[in-house]
Design an enzyme around this catalytic site. Structure first.
Site, PDB file in Angstrom:
ATOM      1  N   GLU A  47       5.856  -0.539  -5.740  1.00 25.65           N
ATOM      2  CA  GLU A  47       4.646  -0.860  -6.520  1.00 25.65           C
ATOM      3  C   GLU A  47       3.493  -0.733  -5.535  1.00 25.65           C
ATOM      4  O   GLU A  47       3.370  -1.556  -4.632  1.00 25.65           O
ATOM      5  CB  GLU A  47       4.694  -2.295  -7.072  1.00 25.65           C
ATOM      6  CG  GLU A  47       6.027  -2.725  -7.685  1.00 25.65           C
ATOM      7  CD  GLU A  47       6.452  -1.893  -8.869  1.00 25.65           C
ATOM      8  OE1 GLU A  47       5.575  -1.316  -9.534  1.00 25.65           O
ATOM      9  OE2 GLU A  47       7.665  -1.790  -9.114  1.00 25.65           O
ATOM     10  N   CYS A  79      -4.719  -4.575  -6.802  1.00 27.38           N
ATOM     11  CA  CYS A  79      -4.302  -3.174  -6.955  1.00 27.38           C
ATOM     12  C   CYS A  79      -4.928  -2.579  -8.205  1.00 27.38           C
ATOM     13  O   CYS A  79      -5.160  -1.378  -8.292  1.00 27.38           O
ATOM     14  CB  CYS A  79      -2.784  -3.091  -7.038  1.00 27.38           C
ATOM     15  SG  CYS A  79      -2.095  -4.086  -8.366  1.00 27.38           S
ATOM     16  N   SER A  92       0.821  -1.218   0.000  1.00 20.25           N
ATOM     17  CA  SER A  92       0.000   0.000   0.000  1.00 20.25           C
ATOM     18  C   SER A  92       0.854   1.267   0.000  1.00 20.25           C
ATOM     19  O   SER A  92       2.027   1.253   0.379  1.00 20.25           O
ATOM     20  CB  SER A  92      -0.887  -0.003   1.254  1.00 20.25           C
ATOM     21  OG  SER A  92      -0.063  -0.019   2.404  1.00 20.25           O
TER      22      SER A  92
HETATM   23  P1  NAD Z   1       0.747  -3.548   3.072  1.00 23.42           P
HETATM   24  O1  NAD Z   1       1.327  -2.263   2.657  1.00 23.42           O
HETATM   25  O2  NAD Z   1      -0.087  -3.584   4.298  1.00 23.42           O
HETATM   26  O3  NAD Z   1       1.905  -4.648   3.299  1.00 23.42           O
HETATM   27  C1  NAD Z   1       2.809  -5.007   2.273  1.00 23.42           C
HETATM   28  C2  NAD Z   1       4.097  -5.523   2.892  1.00 23.42           C
HETATM   29  O4  NAD Z   1       4.794  -4.452   3.509  1.00 23.42           O
HETATM   30  C3  NAD Z   1       3.887  -6.575   3.979  1.00 23.42           C
HETATM   31  O5  NAD Z   1       4.832  -7.605   3.814  1.00 23.42           O
HETATM   32  C4  NAD Z   1       4.180  -5.810   5.242  1.00 23.42           C
HETATM   33  O6  NAD Z   1       4.641  -6.606   6.317  1.00 23.42           O
HETATM   34  C5  NAD Z   1       5.273  -4.900   4.762  1.00 23.42           C
HETATM   35  N1  NAD Z   1       5.577  -3.774   5.635  1.00 23.42           N
HETATM   36  C6  NAD Z   1       4.891  -3.291   6.693  1.00 23.42           C
HETATM   37  N2  NAD Z   1       5.569  -2.258   7.260  1.00 23.42           N
HETATM   38  C7  NAD Z   1       6.703  -2.105   6.536  1.00 23.42           C
HETATM   39  C8  NAD Z   1       7.830  -1.243   6.631  1.00 23.42           C
HETATM   40  N3  NAD Z   1       7.927  -0.298   7.585  1.00 23.42           N
HETATM   41  N4  NAD Z   1       8.825  -1.386   5.725  1.00 23.42           N
HETATM   42  C9  NAD Z   1       8.749  -2.309   4.752  1.00 23.42           C
HETATM   43  N5  NAD Z   1       7.709  -3.163   4.610  1.00 23.42           N
HETATM   44  C10 NAD Z   1       6.692  -3.054   5.495  1.00 23.42           C
HETATM   45  O7  NAD Z   1      -0.079  -4.093   1.807  1.00 23.42           O
HETATM   46  P2  NAD Z   1      -1.144  -5.275   1.741  1.00 23.42           P
HETATM   47  O8  NAD Z   1      -2.374  -4.885   2.483  1.00 23.42           O
HETATM   48  O9  NAD Z   1      -0.488  -6.573   2.049  1.00 23.42           O
HETATM   49  O10 NAD Z   1      -1.462  -5.317   0.170  1.00 23.42           O
HETATM   50  C11 NAD Z   1      -2.480  -4.536  -0.393  1.00 23.42           C
HETATM   51  C12 NAD Z   1      -1.921  -3.252  -0.954  1.00 23.42           C
HETATM   52  O11 NAD Z   1      -0.913  -3.558  -1.926  1.00 23.42           O
HETATM   53  C13 NAD Z   1      -2.943  -2.429  -1.706  1.00 23.42           C
HETATM   54  O12 NAD Z   1      -2.717  -1.072  -1.480  1.00 23.42           O
HETATM   55  C14 NAD Z   1      -2.686  -2.804  -3.148  1.00 23.42           C
HETATM   56  O13 NAD Z   1      -3.162  -1.858  -4.068  1.00 23.42           O
HETATM   57  C15 NAD Z   1      -1.192  -2.920  -3.166  1.00 23.42           C
HETATM   58  N6  NAD Z   1      -0.723  -3.737  -4.276  1.00 23.42           N
HETATM   59  C16 NAD Z   1      -0.025  -3.132  -5.275  1.00 23.42           C
HETATM   60  C17 NAD Z   1       0.376  -3.890  -6.376  1.00 23.42           C
HETATM   61  C18 NAD Z   1       1.142  -3.272  -7.515  1.00 23.42           C
HETATM   62  O14 NAD Z   1       1.745  -4.025  -8.276  1.00 23.42           O
HETATM   63  N7  NAD Z   1       1.159  -1.974  -7.685  1.00 23.42           N
HETATM   64  C19 NAD Z   1       0.065  -5.240  -6.432  1.00 23.42           C
HETATM   65  C20 NAD Z   1      -0.628  -5.812  -5.370  1.00 23.42           C
HETATM   66  C21 NAD Z   1      -1.018  -5.056  -4.293  1.00 23.42           C
END
Ligand code: NAD
Length: 506
Positions: A265, A299, A243
């Protein structure tokens, strides 16, 4: 025993893969040194799929082992690394069914969707190994003068931390670590805390693929472990899918490290423009599919529809009718379900809260999203009609709820489509190629489709977005670009040196 092990989907009890060894994780957390991570079957929340206390100390261990393995992995050369990735491709292919079943168990996606995701792993390896991809980082050379050559070479960054989202827990991290490994980086993969079992399965397959110890490490963890890894002084890059809110945290933690490769991403608030001359059936099917695929948890899902005033009433009525008849149920059911549940109770609550807030602000609920009278974190498809889209109030709603506004003409449709801080995907539905050519250059998004919904992408194209959707390091076909840095080299013949003006001969 973990449910994933009981069902034969994992071989090991919860553990991290570090330096080629599985380190078992404890079952209860100790404040300050570990954090509890647990996943549940979203269709049957009483079923705990995986649970363990993620170890903070494993971050340092993993970074050290990835660093130590770096030199050997570079020196091994590309032929050796290709061979390792081909073993990886064979293993993910022969374990496709197991991967798909575990994805469905942990995310609630339909098995059909999970099978497509599992198949995409091997496809990514094949596409990455093709000459068309590798040529992007193979460099070039030329004669500067008769004795001197200029060379552009590409080098790995070093230790890459890969963070994955829950919604494509295998395909999207794989999309980062395959190109990273090919170009000579070593990897520490931190799966989503909502899909740790899928992360561990990838670790088990990597172990079977026999990457040299330390080249490919997997550590479980929640926000604490993630923050420790993304702020670690000894990593060289961060390949992140998730996100905007988390991507922002990564950028904030790395303000003093301009040289660190950070590929983000992130999310989207994707718009579909439905013109008055569109093929109505095509527009309805593609918009419904894209709005509610994976229960709206992609996404690239369509979040906002802008329909031309001339067909607005007909389109909205038909859209809501088709959406209301989608089959919903468990991902592993025999029924041909279109969508399963949301990932968690909190995710469901946030969609319902958004709907209530919008209605309070004046939106008309054409089809309310509601819970189902059964166990599981299910929501039905929802449709809101809003007055206009506005960038200041736009946000990503990660669930089966779409908003529709009416446009007076094409200019108004373009303005409303661009009224977002995000810029991931967009779709334009029109029978006129001239209209598509006229509108599309003005849409601010990284992926723009004509008569195809926003959800779904080709791995042979770049995938990324603008604004809060990404930082111009698109994944997909261009993922090798952010895994290697260009280096300029000048090479002179040993005996060819000219005395510069002002230097005395000696
Ligand atoms: P999220 O941001 O909650 O988590 C993603 C990852 O980031 C997890 O592994 C989490 O543990 C990690 N994370 C948490 N804190 C962090 C930090 N401080 N530093 C680094 N990593 C950290 O996302 P989610 O809820 O798992 O996935 C959904 C989101 O992802 C939506 O916003 C969706 O649109 C996006 N998404 C984007 C794409 C793309 O290709 N653009 C594809 C799929 C999902």
């Amino acid at each position: 025993m973990s449910e994933a092990v009981r069902r034969g989907l994992l071989a090991h009890q919860p553990s991290d893969l570090i330096g080629g060894r599985f380190l078992a994780l404890q079952t209860s957390a100790v404040a300050g040194s570990s954090e509890l991570v647990a996943s549940h079957d979203p269709a049957h929340p009483a079923v705990e799929v995986w649970s363990a206390a993620a170890e903070h100390s494993h971050v340092d261990l993993a970074v050290k082992s990835a660093q130590a393995a770096g030199r050997g992995w570079i020196d091994a050369g590309q032929v050796f690394r290709r061979a390792a990735l081909m073993r990886w491709r064979d293993l993910v292919t022969s374990n496709e069914d197991r991967i798909a079943r575990l994805i469905t168990l942990e995310t609630g996606k339909t098995l059909a969707e999970s099978r497509l995701e599992a198949k995409a792993l091997a496809d990514k390896v094949s596409i990455t190994l093709e000459a068309q991809s590798t040529s992007r980082v193979s460099g070039f050379d030329f004669a500067v003068n008769p004795t001197r050559r200029g060379i552009c070479a590409f080098r790995p960054h070093g230790v890459m931390a890969v963070f994955g989202p829950f919604n494509f827990p295998a395909h999207l991290p794989n999309g980062h670590f395959v190109p990273a490994l090919l170009t000579g980086n070593t990897v520490i993969f931190k799966p989503s805390e909502r899909t740790p079992a899928v992360g561990q399965l990838l670790a088990e397959l990597a172990d079977l693929a026999a990457f040299p110890p330390g080249v490919f490490n997997v550590i479980s963890g929640g926000p604490q472990v993630a923050a420790k890894l993304s702020d670690h002084p000894d990593i060289d890059g961060i390949l992140f899918t998730g996100s905007w809110i988390t991507g922002r945290r990564i950028l904030a933690a790395n303000l003093d490290r301009p040289g660190r490769m950070i590929a983000l991403e992130m999310g989207g608030s994707n718009a579909a423009i439905v013109c008055g001359d569109c093929h109505l059936k095509q527009a309805v099917i593609e918009c419904v599919r894209s709005a509610f695929a994976t229960a709206g948890q992609r996404c690239s899902c369509t979040r906002r529809i802008i329909v031309d005033a001339s067909i607005a009433d007909t389109f909205i009525a038909l859209f809501a009718k088709v959406a209301s008849t989608l089959l919903i149920g468990s991902g592993d059911s025999e029924e041909p379900n279109f969508m399963g549940p949301l990932i968690s109770s909190a995710a469901r609550e946030s969609v319902l809260a958004f709907q209530s807030r919008k209605v309070r602000e004046g939106a008309v609920s054409i089809l309310p999203t509601t819970t189902l009278d059964r166990e599981g974190w299910f929501l039905t498809p929802g449709v809101l009609r809003v007055q206009r889209f506005d960038a200041m109030t736009d946000e990503e709603v990660f669930g089966p709820l779409v908003q529709i506004a009416v446009a007076s003409d094409d200019q108004d449709a373009i303005a409303q489509a661009n009224a977002s801080q995000f810029g991931l995907a967009a779709a334009i539905f029109t029978a006129s190629e001239e209209r598509w050519q006229r509108i599309s250059p003005h849409i601010r998004a990284g992926c723009i489709n004509w008569n195809v919904g926003t959800a779904g992408a080709s791995s042979r194209l770049p995938f990324g977005g603008l604004g809060r959707s990404g930082n111009n390091r698109p994944a997909g076909a261009l993922s090798l670009d952010y895994c290697a840095a260009p280096i300029a080299q000048l090479e002179e013949r040993t005996d060819a040196v000219t005395l510069p003006q002002g230097m005395r001969p000696f």
